[in-house]
Write a protein that holds these residues in place. Sequence first.
Motif, PDB file in Angstrom:
ATOM      1  N   PRO A 160       0.824  -1.222   0.000  1.00 21.70           N
ATOM      2  CA  PRO A 160       0.000   0.000   0.000  1.00 21.70           C
ATOM      3  C   PRO A 160       0.854   1.266   0.000  1.00 21.70           C
ATOM      4  O   PRO A 160       0.513   2.258  -0.656  1.00 21.70           O
ATOM      5  CB  PRO A 160      -0.824  -0.128   1.297  1.00 21.70           C
ATOM      6  N   ASP A 161       1.975   1.244   0.737  1.00 24.26           N
ATOM      7  CA  ASP A 161       2.912   2.386   0.701  1.00 24.26           C
ATOM      8  C   ASP A 161       3.381   2.665  -0.729  1.00 24.26           C
ATOM      9  O   ASP A 161       3.464   3.815  -1.179  1.00 24.26           O
ATOM     10  CB  ASP A 161       4.169   2.034   1.523  1.00 24.26           C
ATOM     11  N   LEU A 162       3.722   1.566  -1.416  1.00 25.01           N
ATOM     12  CA  LEU A 162       4.241   1.696  -2.788  1.00 25.01           C
ATOM     13  C   LEU A 162       3.183   2.263  -3.725  1.00 25.01           C
ATOM     14  O   LEU A 162       3.464   3.185  -4.501  1.00 25.01           O
ATOM     15  CB  LEU A 162       4.710   0.326  -3.285  1.00 25.01           C
ATOM     16  N   SER A 219       0.702   4.094  -3.002  1.00 23.95           N
ATOM     17  CA  SER A 219       0.474   5.495  -2.661  1.00 23.95           C
ATOM     18  C   SER A 219       1.567   6.387  -3.267  1.00 23.95           C
ATOM     19  O   SER A 219       1.282   7.452  -3.830  1.00 23.95           O
ATOM     20  CB  SER A 219       0.438   5.645  -1.136  1.00 23.95           C
ATOM     21  N   ALA A 220       2.823   5.930  -3.164  1.00 26.94           N
ATOM     22  CA  ALA A 220       3.935   6.717  -3.712  1.00 26.94           C
ATOM     23  C   ALA A 220       3.828   6.842  -5.225  1.00 26.94           C
ATOM     24  O   ALA A 220       4.071   7.915  -5.801  1.00 26.94           O
ATOM     25  CB  ALA A 220       5.263   6.072  -3.323  1.00 26.94           C
ATOM     26  N   LEU A 221       3.473   5.737  -5.892  1.00 28.49           N
ATOM     27  CA  LEU A 221       3.359   5.778  -7.356  1.00 28.49           C
ATOM     28  C   LEU A 221       2.190   6.665  -7.784  1.00 28.49           C
ATOM     29  O   LEU A 221       2.276   7.378  -8.788  1.00 28.49           O
ATOM     30  CB  LEU A 221       3.199   4.363  -7.909  1.00 28.49           C
ATOM     31  N   ALA A 222       1.106   6.633  -7.021  1.00 29.15           N
ATOM     32  CA  ALA A 222      -0.039   7.493  -7.351  1.00 29.15           C
ATOM     33  C   ALA A 222       0.316   8.963  -7.174  1.00 29.15           C
ATOM     34  O   ALA A 222      -0.134   9.823  -7.945  1.00 29.15           O
ATOM     35  CB  ALA A 222      -1.229   7.115  -6.457  1.00 29.15           C
ATOM     36  N   GLN A 223       1.140   9.251  -6.170  1.00 25.33           N
ATOM     37  CA  GLN A 223       1.509  10.649  -5.897  1.00 25.33           C
ATOM     38  C   GLN A 223       2.468  11.207  -6.947  1.00 25.33           C
ATOM     39  O   GLN A 223       2.342  12.361  -7.369  1.00 25.33           O
ATOM     40  CB  GLN A 223       2.152  10.745  -4.513  1.00 25.33           C
ATOM     41  N   VAL A 260      12.022 -19.319 -18.406  1.00 29.85           N
ATOM     42  CA  VAL A 260      11.286 -19.817 -19.577  1.00 29.85           C
ATOM     43  C   VAL A 260      11.511 -21.325 -19.711  1.00 29.85           C
ATOM     44  O   VAL A 260      10.578 -22.094 -19.975  1.00 29.85           O
ATOM     45  CB  VAL A 260      11.719 -19.076 -20.852  1.00 29.85           C
ATOM     46  N   ALA A 261      12.761 -21.773 -19.516  1.00 28.52           N
ATOM     47  CA  ALA A 261      13.052 -23.208 -19.604  1.00 28.52           C
ATOM     48  C   ALA A 261      12.279 -23.999 -18.555  1.00 28.52           C
ATOM     49  O   ALA A 261      11.873 -25.129 -18.803  1.00 28.52           O
ATOM     50  CB  ALA A 261      14.557 -23.434 -19.446  1.00 28.52           C
ATOM     51  N   LEU A 262      12.068 -23.401 -17.382  1.00 25.99           N
ATOM     52  CA  LEU A 262      11.363 -24.087 -16.291  1.00 25.99           C
ATOM     53  C   LEU A 262       9.848 -23.920 -16.379  1.00 25.99           C
ATOM     54  O   LEU A 262       9.129 -24.361 -15.474  1.00 25.99           O
ATOM     55  CB  LEU A 262      11.872 -23.556 -14.939  1.00 25.99           C
ATOM     56  N   ASP A 263       9.372 -23.281 -17.454  1.00 28.43           N
ATOM     57  CA  ASP A 263       7.929 -23.092 -17.678  1.00 28.43           C
ATOM     58  C   ASP A 263       7.280 -22.390 -16.484  1.00 28.43           C
ATOM     59  O   ASP A 263       6.187 -22.752 -16.030  1.00 28.43           O
ATOM     60  CB  ASP A 263       7.236 -24.441 -17.920  1.00 28.43           C
ATOM     61  N   ALA A 264       7.972 -21.361 -15.983  1.00 28.90           N
ATOM     62  CA  ALA A 264       7.522 -20.642 -14.797  1.00 28.90           C
ATOM     63  C   ALA A 264       6.419 -19.642 -15.142  1.00 28.90           C
ATOM     64  O   ALA A 264       6.120 -19.383 -16.319  1.00 28.90           O
ATOM     65  CB  ALA A 264       8.703 -19.910 -14.163  1.00 28.90           C
ATOM     66  N   VAL A 265       5.851 -19.089 -14.083  1.00 27.76           N
ATOM     67  CA  VAL A 265       4.854 -18.020 -14.203  1.00 27.76           C
ATOM     68  C   VAL A 265       5.395 -16.805 -13.456  1.00 27.76           C
ATOM     69  O   VAL A 265       5.881 -16.935 -12.326  1.00 27.76           O
ATOM     70  CB  VAL A 265       3.507 -18.458 -13.595  1.00 27.76           C
ATOM     71  N   VAL A 266       5.324 -15.643 -14.085  1.00 26.08           N
ATOM     72  CA  VAL A 266       5.717 -14.399 -13.432  1.00 26.08           C
ATOM     73  C   VAL A 266       4.476 -13.793 -12.783  1.00 26.08           C
ATOM     74  O   VAL A 266       3.461 -13.577 -13.452  1.00 26.08           O
ATOM     75  CB  VAL A 266       6.325 -13.400 -14.437  1.00 26.08           C
ATOM     76  N   VAL A 267       4.562 -13.571 -11.470  1.00 28.38           N
ATOM     77  CA  VAL A 267       3.435 -12.991 -10.728  1.00 28.38           C
ATOM     78  C   VAL A 267       3.694 -11.495 -10.604  1.00 28.38           C
ATOM     79  O   VAL A 267       4.736 -11.071 -10.091  1.00 28.38           O
ATOM     80  CB  VAL A 267       3.306 -13.618  -9.331  1.00 28.38           C
ATOM     81  N   THR A 268       2.752 -10.695 -11.086  1.00 31.26           N
ATOM     82  CA  THR A 268       2.896  -9.247 -11.003  1.00 31.26           C
ATOM     83  C   THR A 268       1.879  -8.690 -10.010  1.00 31.26           C
ATOM     84  O   THR A 268       0.880  -9.345  -9.697  1.00 31.26           O
ATOM     85  CB  THR A 268       2.692  -8.575 -12.370  1.00 31.26           C
ATOM     86  N   ALA A 269       2.167  -7.492  -9.534  1.00 22.88           N
ATOM     87  CA  ALA A 269       1.251  -6.844  -8.586  1.00 22.88           C
ATOM     88  C   ALA A 269       1.123  -5.375  -8.945  1.00 22.88           C
ATOM     89  O   ALA A 269       2.071  -4.746  -9.441  1.00 22.88           O
ATOM     90  CB  ALA A 269       1.767  -6.994  -7.158  1.00 22.88           C
ATOM     91  N   SER A 270      -0.054  -4.844  -8.696  1.00 25.96           N
ATOM     92  CA  SER A 270      -0.326  -3.414  -8.875  1.00 25.96           C
ATOM     93  C   SER A 270      -1.440  -3.044  -7.915  1.00 25.96           C
ATOM     94  O   SER A 270      -1.970  -3.905  -7.202  1.00 25.96           O
ATOM     95  CB  SER A 270      -0.750  -3.107 -10.320  1.00 25.96           C
ATOM     96  N   ALA A 271      -1.805  -1.783  -7.907  1.00 24.23           N
ATOM     97  CA  ALA A 271      -2.906  -1.362  -7.036  1.00 24.23           C
ATOM     98  C   ALA A 271      -4.202  -2.088  -7.385  1.00 24.23           C
ATOM     99  O   ALA A 271      -5.105  -2.210  -6.559  1.00 24.23           O
ATOM    100  CB  ALA A 271      -3.096   0.152  -7.143  1.00 24.23           C
ATOM    101  N   ALA A 272      -4.289  -2.601  -8.620  1.00 23.50           N
ATOM    102  CA  ALA A 272      -5.503  -3.300  -9.053  1.00 23.50           C
ATOM    103  C   ALA A 272      -5.493  -4.773  -8.675  1.00 23.50           C
ATOM    104  O   ALA A 272      -6.499  -5.463  -8.850  1.00 23.50           O
ATOM    105  CB  ALA A 272      -5.660  -3.163 -10.569  1.00 23.50           C
ATOM    106  N   GLY A 273      -4.363  -5.298  -8.175  1.00 26.72           N
ATOM    107  CA  GLY A 273      -4.289  -6.703  -7.792  1.00 26.72           C
ATOM    108  C   GLY A 273      -3.153  -7.429  -8.497  1.00 26.72           C
ATOM    109  O   GLY A 273      -2.240  -6.806  -9.049  1.00 26.72           O
ATOM    110  N   GLU A 312       2.878  -1.389 -12.480  1.00 20.10           N
ATOM    111  CA  GLU A 312       2.895  -2.792 -12.092  1.00 20.10           C
ATOM    112  C   GLU A 312       4.332  -3.209 -11.790  1.00 20.10           C
ATOM    113  O   GLU A 312       5.264  -2.756 -12.449  1.00 20.10           O
ATOM    114  CB  GLU A 312       2.337  -3.624 -13.249  1.00 20.10           C
ATOM    115  N   ILE A 313       4.501  -4.097 -10.805  1.00 19.01           N
ATOM    116  CA  ILE A 313       5.828  -4.608 -10.474  1.00 19.01           C
ATOM    117  C   ILE A 313       5.806  -6.134 -10.506  1.00 19.01           C
ATOM    118  O   ILE A 313       4.738  -6.753 -10.507  1.00 19.01           O
ATOM    119  CB  ILE A 313       6.283  -4.146  -9.065  1.00 19.01           C
TER     120      ILE A 313
END
Length: 288
Positions: A15-17, A19-23, A130-143, A165-166
Amino acid sequence: MKWPAMGYLRATSLPDLWSALAQHGASAQIIAGGQTLLATLAFRLSEPSVLVDIIRIPELRGVSVTGGALRIGALTRHAELGRDALVRAHAPLLTEAVPLIAHPAIRNRGTIGGSLAYADPAAELPACIVALDAVVVTASAAGERRIPARDFFTDLLQTALHPGEIIAGVEIPLAARHSAIQEIARRSGDYAMAGLAAALRLEAGCVVAPRLVYFGVGNGPVLAAHASAALEGRPLDAGSIAAAQEALGEDLDPPQDLHGPPDMKRHLARVLTARVLGSFLAPKEMAA
């Protein structure tokens, strides 16, 4: 050259993050390990108004096994990745990759999230996930979003991340597999002239679900579909390895770069194919 003048904020929670990005909007720049960003600041290739430090956000840290997957937090440093027991047990490809990443000082500061977000085409970790067929999990204020690693790297230094998004972490499916990574560089610690991260299963002596991912030979990690198909269902031997090398011609279109011309890159990729796949063979099969 000195850095431009800028502000600094430390976010201690998501939530801190947000807020900072929104500001501060697009003029804010997130910093974690800083191993790429600090260089771009020094050369004035990046001039944010404020740095938002995320290194103390607990939700982005830690390595765990959850729901049939190995989850690695984005703030996991390369050195931590290399010595983590869960990573060694469930994704030894990453353990093997860490010593190839630059130098100890960079491995002690750089993070897996930073490496994936920067998306350098010659970097080891993007090819590994990519070789390990992984999934990248991202986060943003929207989820949160989950993006298959094969779709995450979209072009040279470009990813599927949206503005604001991060990367929160990476999820790697638990599976018994053979894996290996090798690269060719002019000097230890240099970016790879060419590299290969590979993962596959051997069932009744035959190759199942091979994933050959080359780096340093394109605008991002290159999942070699034709070379992988040349191995699928066949015994792993000199014949199938040669077939994979031959099929590479349809997978790779390397650009010329500081390391050499396309033909040299294709040659190095074929050499790495034989070396990496050969590492999965028993000694007597290699001698034959």
